[in-house]
Scaffold this motif. Sequence first.
Motif, PDB file in Angstrom:
ATOM      1  N   GLY A   1       0.738  -1.050   0.115  1.00  0.00           N
ATOM      2  CA  GLY A   1       0.348   0.204  -0.026  1.00  0.00           C
ATOM      3  C   GLY A   1       1.423   1.513   0.114  1.00  0.00           C
ATOM      4  O   GLY A   1       0.533   2.048  -0.876  1.00  0.00           O
TER       5      GLY A   1
ATOM      6  N   LYS B   1       1.253   4.609  -2.272  1.00  0.00           N
ATOM      7  CA  LYS B   1       0.513   5.440  -1.909  1.00  0.00           C
ATOM      8  C   LYS B   1       1.714   6.739  -2.694  1.00  0.00           C
ATOM      9  O   LYS B   1       1.521   7.999  -2.308  1.00  0.00           O
ATOM     10  CB  LYS B   1       0.334   6.017  -0.285  1.00  0.00           C
TER      11      LYS B   1
ATOM     12  N   SER C   1      -3.287   5.207  -7.456  1.00  0.00           N
ATOM     13  CA  SER C   1      -3.640   3.930  -6.298  1.00  0.00           C
ATOM     14  C   SER C   1      -2.919   2.493  -7.491  1.00  0.00           C
ATOM     15  O   SER C   1      -2.592   2.782  -8.674  1.00  0.00           O
ATOM     16  CB  SER C   1      -5.470   3.630  -6.415  1.00  0.00           C
TER      17      SER C   1
ATOM     18  N   ASP D   1      -5.159   1.618 -10.149  1.00  0.00           N
ATOM     19  CA  ASP D   1      -4.945   2.088 -11.218  1.00  0.00           C
ATOM     20  C   ASP D   1      -3.178   1.787 -12.046  1.00  0.00           C
ATOM     21  O   ASP D   1      -3.869   1.696 -13.052  1.00  0.00           O
ATOM     22  CB  ASP D   1      -4.258   3.871 -10.863  1.00  0.00           C
TER      23      ASP D   1
END
Length: 222
Positions: A141, A145, A152, A155
Amino acid sequence: MTGPYLLILVIILVLVIAFLITLLVLNDGTRKIISANAKLVENQNALLDQNKQHEDDKKELKNQINELEEQLKQKTGEEVALLREQTRQHRENIELTANISDEDLMAWLDKKMDETRLYTDTDLNLKTMANSLGLTQRRLGALFKNNPKYASLGDYLNEKRFLLSCRLLREKPNWTIEAIGGEAGFGSRRTFQMEMKRRLGITPLQYRQGLESAPAAASKRK
């Protein structure tokens, strides 16, 4: 006021001014020391947090391995071989991805995704992707980020699906639009169309029609 008194007054004023200047210098030095100490404490806390995150990552990855090993006890034949291979890869990934930079991790991830085409799973999410690759959800994550190229994880996955779908549209002229979108990992034809529209400004069908007309146009020029 006589001369001696005036001299005494001047000396007193000079001493007072010198005292005030010294006090200001000491206060400024004290502020700098306090600021430097606060920065040092902040850096130490950040380092402690980073170490804790690394330890948490290792614990999560070890839990994943334990789960795979537990599954091994309940499987036989080819399933056992597959789970053993997954366990081996997880162990390798613990060492490989624990301390590498985000840039190197992204390069490693790209290679893995291209090799496995994991992104074609329409139900893929942060948890299942992390488990499949032997990463932690936190590290995966954080990777997206902090990445300026992708908004994201979704994406990133859609870019992979888009590139594969363009390739399939070129290589599989007899496949339907739905079949190509499904093979690339898009959940529906509408999602596939929206992604193509967003990236190229045309639909998958228009993209295919452009491919079909290109050879004809080239033949006419000859």
